[in-house]
Scaffold this motif. Structure first.
Motif, short mmCIF file in Angstrom:
data_model
loop_
_atom_site.label_atom_id
_atom_site.label_comp_id
_atom_site.label_asym_id
_atom_site.label_seq_id
_atom_site.Cartn_x
_atom_site.Cartn_y
_atom_site.Cartn_z
N ARG A 106 96.19 -40.34 9.46
CA ARG A 106 96.10 -39.37 8.36
C ARG A 106 96.54 -37.98 8.79
N LYS A 110 100.28 -38.05 8.57
CA LYS A 110 100.71 -37.89 7.17
C LYS A 110 100.69 -36.43 6.76
N VAL A 143 97.95 -44.66 5.18
CA VAL A 143 97.82 -43.30 5.68
C VAL A 143 97.15 -42.39 4.65
N ALA A 144 96.97 -42.89 3.43
CA ALA A 144 96.35 -42.08 2.38
C ALA A 144 95.71 -43.00 1.35
N GLN A 179 93.09 -46.23 12.62
CA GLN A 179 93.07 -46.69 11.24
C GLN A 179 92.45 -48.08 11.03
#
Length: 313
Positions: free
Chosen positions: A134, A137, A154-155, A206
């Motif tokens: 993140r 990103k 990533v979001a 993640q």
């Protein structure tokens, strides 16, 4: 600028102060003095006729005007960077600096890529920065990084500006001691994890959050009894019967020892790695070449970020 005499340098100073959340850290990063930095921002505020930073708060905080100015300043500085990139691209050489955000597992790969890419393009310089997915990103969208190599997702919500190209997809498997009761099963389900002590990658990686979210959607919060930043450490903890772990298949091929077994999930769980970049930003030739170079290496996702060399971990 409508009669204003502000300099690009002042915008860059202000952006760095916001990113570092204070004058002291920003001054160190900019290799300048705190009094000089404070004076520059005060001059900027006087010229604008507004207060950009709320100095009545103990913690760093922008005023409403400061937040608007910060967003616009980032855009201006980004466009200027793009202008320099366009001018550099008029030459025949592939040259310039590329800031690359990578998750920890990918940074090892880039040490190899940097040597190979630089031998082909000696005027290019790759600056590799380790971050969480993140953070990568955010850095890509803020143009602090030209491209990122991140673990998906990533979001939480799609972003129209973010280009995502999957370059590697690996199955996640359960790893346990061969005498563990689950070792008798052909495959695992998320429900099998309900009462099991789990050993996972650190929570800034993640797949940790992905597994946590999957368990919560199944109605339970997993029992995480230990975390580690490297696969071989998790394997060692599993060997000591502290719990079971969930790891990408390539790590199993690299590190599985005789006293451990691995089991696939049903339905399958996968870990995807992707190249991400801002599709609305001008992409210098050196970045374009790096993207082509990297995509060719992974050969349409059949390779993995996990390299068959234990010492790199």
């Amino acid at each position: 600028m409508g009669g204003l005499d502000m300099e690009i340098r002042q915008l860059q100073y202000f952006i760095e102060i916001v990113r570092r959340k204070g004058f002291t850290a920003a001054a160190a990063a900019l290799y300048t003095t705190q009094p000089g930095l404070t004076k520059s921002i005060k001059q900027l505020e006087d010229e604008l006729g507004v207060c950009l930073i709320d100095r009545n708060k103990r913690v760093f905080k922008l005023t409403e005007e400061g937040q608007v100015f910060y967003e616009r300043a980032q855009d201006i500085c980004s466009r200027i960077d793009d202008l320099y990139s366009v001018m550099r691209d008029t030459s025949a050489n592939v040259s310039g600096r590329v800031n690359i955000g990578t998750v920890t597992i990918a940074s090892v790969f880039f040490r190899e890529l940097e040597a190979s890419f630089s031998s082909r393009f000696p005027d290019a310089y790759l600056n590799i920065l380790e971050m969480t997915s993140r953070e990568i990103k955010n850095a890509v969208l803020a143009h602090r990084c030209d491209i990122g190599f991140a673990v998906l997702p990533v979001a939480e919500k799609p972003n129209a500006a973010l280009e995502i190209k999957v370059i590697s997809s690996d199955a996640m498997v359960g790893v346990m001691h061969k005498e563990h009761p689950l070792a008798k099963q052909k495959h695992l389900t998320i429900e099998d994890l309900r009462d099991e002590p789990l050993l996972l990658f650190n929570d800034d990686y993640q797949p940790h959050q992905m597994l946590m979210d999957m368990c919560i959607r199944h109605g339970f919060r997993p029992k995480v009894v230990g975390t580690a930043p490297r696969a071989y450490l998790l394997m060692r903890m599993v060997s000591n019967r502290r719990g079971i772990s969930i790891l990408p298949q390539p790590y199993i091929e690299e590190y599985l020892v005789p006293e451990l077994v691995s089991k696939p999930f049903q339905p399958p769980i996968s870990r995807q790695l992707a190249i991400i970049y801002d599709r609305n930003r001008y992409m210098p030739r050196v970045v374009q070449e790096l993207l082509k170079f990297s995509e060719a290496y992974f050969d349409k996702t059949i390779h993995s970020f996990v390299r068959q060399r234990s010492e790199v971990f």
